[in-house]
Scaffold this active site. Structure first.
Site, PDB file in Angstrom:
ATOM      1  N   HIS A 189       0.827  -1.211   0.000  1.00 58.67           N
ATOM      2  CA  HIS A 189       0.000   0.000   0.000  1.00 58.67           C
ATOM      3  C   HIS A 189       0.864   1.266   0.000  1.00 58.67           C
ATOM      4  O   HIS A 189       0.343   2.375  -0.093  1.00 58.67           O
ATOM      5  CB  HIS A 189      -0.925   0.003   1.217  1.00 58.67           C
ATOM      6  CG  HIS A 189      -2.324   0.446   0.899  1.00 58.67           C
ATOM      7  ND1 HIS A 189      -2.612   1.425  -0.021  1.00 58.67           N
ATOM      8  CD2 HIS A 189      -3.514   0.042   1.381  1.00 58.67           C
ATOM      9  CE1 HIS A 189      -3.909   1.609  -0.094  1.00 58.67           C
ATOM     10  NE2 HIS A 189      -4.491   0.773   0.741  1.00 58.67           N
TER      11      HIS A 189
ATOM     12  N   ASP B 154      -8.368 -11.929 -17.345  1.00 57.24           N
ATOM     13  CA  ASP B 154      -8.374 -13.168 -18.143  1.00 57.24           C
ATOM     14  C   ASP B 154      -6.970 -13.408 -18.678  1.00 57.24           C
ATOM     15  O   ASP B 154      -6.496 -12.713 -19.561  1.00 57.24           O
ATOM     16  CB  ASP B 154      -9.381 -13.048 -19.293  1.00 57.24           C
ATOM     17  CG  ASP B 154      -9.461 -14.321 -20.130  1.00 57.24           C
ATOM     18  OD1 ASP B 154      -8.746 -15.304 -19.813  1.00 57.24           O
ATOM     19  OD2 ASP B 154     -10.239 -14.333 -21.097  1.00 57.24           O
TER      20      ASP B 154
END
Length: 320
Positions: free
Chosen positions: A42, A264
């Site tokens: 982060h 994908d």
């Protein structure tokens, strides 16, 4: 949650004191399935940055040299939000501010399907005289905040301190800047919308949430780019994560509509995408379901709060 974390390359929420910026673990199942676990620090990225990174990676894996992607601009955010010279000595800020121990928090997943969301929107609209068409995120947030308030009041009903209740929403700043930044802008581009209940009797929580979220606008971002705005931002973070005093807070982060299910690598889109355990009390992560017309709420509470705000109190009970 412990089973899901086995799919990750490192243990999350270790105080973010690691030098590791990115970790990936590919897991192969006996039936031929694959799970890809990704951890991003982060320090360099927010959730949208991570999702866009994984999508770009999957596109390159799927299409090779034919892949057309917009390269991330790593230098844009530091130029818009220069590093602060603010002295935080003695401010109690640390990498572990707000982090709880694993034994003291409980995470549950509540799924709101299409019918649940329609009912919640209808109920929220009936309770609000100022919001005619609440969004699904607004309706779910108001519903969960309402039950959180009721559970907290039960817990503190015999106490001498009168509690006020605050809800925060992590807001993506990209679309709220002038001019707006592209979604592919890489970095930590978010801020807190802070909502404090107007009165214990006011159940128009949707309006209260919408009002505070809309205050995160271009003028707000411009102020955030100078020292005064940064100080106010840090003050709100400190109030939120300390969780002490007369205010009880509930923090929301919405990942709804993020292109998580568009990832994908060449073998089709994900069967399921999820987060792992968040070692922060009173935090709720909202994610779109695979079909796109539902919302998963990942609710992390302290053990004591979980008793008061058990699934049985969510009436009508959403699908678990």
């Amino acid at each position: 949650m412990e089973e899901i974390e086995k799919f990750l390359p490192v243990e999350p929420h270790n105080g973010d004191d690691s030098d590791l910026m990115l970790g990936v673990q590919v897991n192969y199942f006996l039936d031929g399935g694959i799970a890809v676990g990704v951890c991003v620090s982060h320090k360099i990225a927010d959730a949208l940055s991570m999702v866009n990174f994984v999508n770009a990676w999957a596109l390159i894996a799927r299409e090779g040299d034919a892949a057309e992607i917009l390269p991330p601009n790593f230098g844009l955010v530091p130029s818009l939000f220069p590093p602060t010279t603010m002295d935080l000595t003695g401010s109690e800020f640390s990498a572990t501010l707000g982090v709880a121990t694993r034994e003291k928090v409980v995470t549950r997943r509540v799924v709101f399907n299409k019918e649940n969301l329609a009912a919640l929107k209808k109920s929220a609209e009936a309770e609000s005289s100022r919001v005619g068409d609440p969004t699904c995120v607004e309706a779910v947030s108001a519903f969960l905040w309402k039950h959180f308030r009721e559970a907290s009041r039960k817990k503190f009903q015999h106490g001498s301190v009168k509690k006020t209740f605050r809800a925060t929403h992590n807001v993506n700043l990209r679309a709220r800047m002038n001019p707006p930044l592209p979604d592919v802008t890489f970095g930590n581009l978010w801020s807190l919308a802070n909502t404090t209940e107007t009165s214990p009797e006011d159940d128009d929580l949707v309006f209260q949430l919408r009002t505070s979220i809309r205050e995160i606008n271009a003028e707000y971002v411009e102020a955030l780019q100078n020292g005064k705005g940064q100080s106010e931002h840090l003050r709100k973070l400190h109030e939120c994560y300390r969780g002490e005093g007369e205010a009880e807070f509930l923090e929301f982060t919405s990942l709804c509509r993020f292109p998580i299910y568009e990832v994908d690598f060449g073998w089709g889109r994900p069967v399921w995408a999820c987060i792992t355990n968040l070692l922060y009390k009173n935090i709720i992560i909202l994610m779109s379901t695979k079909c796109g017309d539902g919302i998963e709420a990942w609710i992390t509470m302290g053990e004591e709060d979980d008793i008061y705000m058990g699934a049985g109190s969510l009436t009508p009970r959403p699908k678990l």
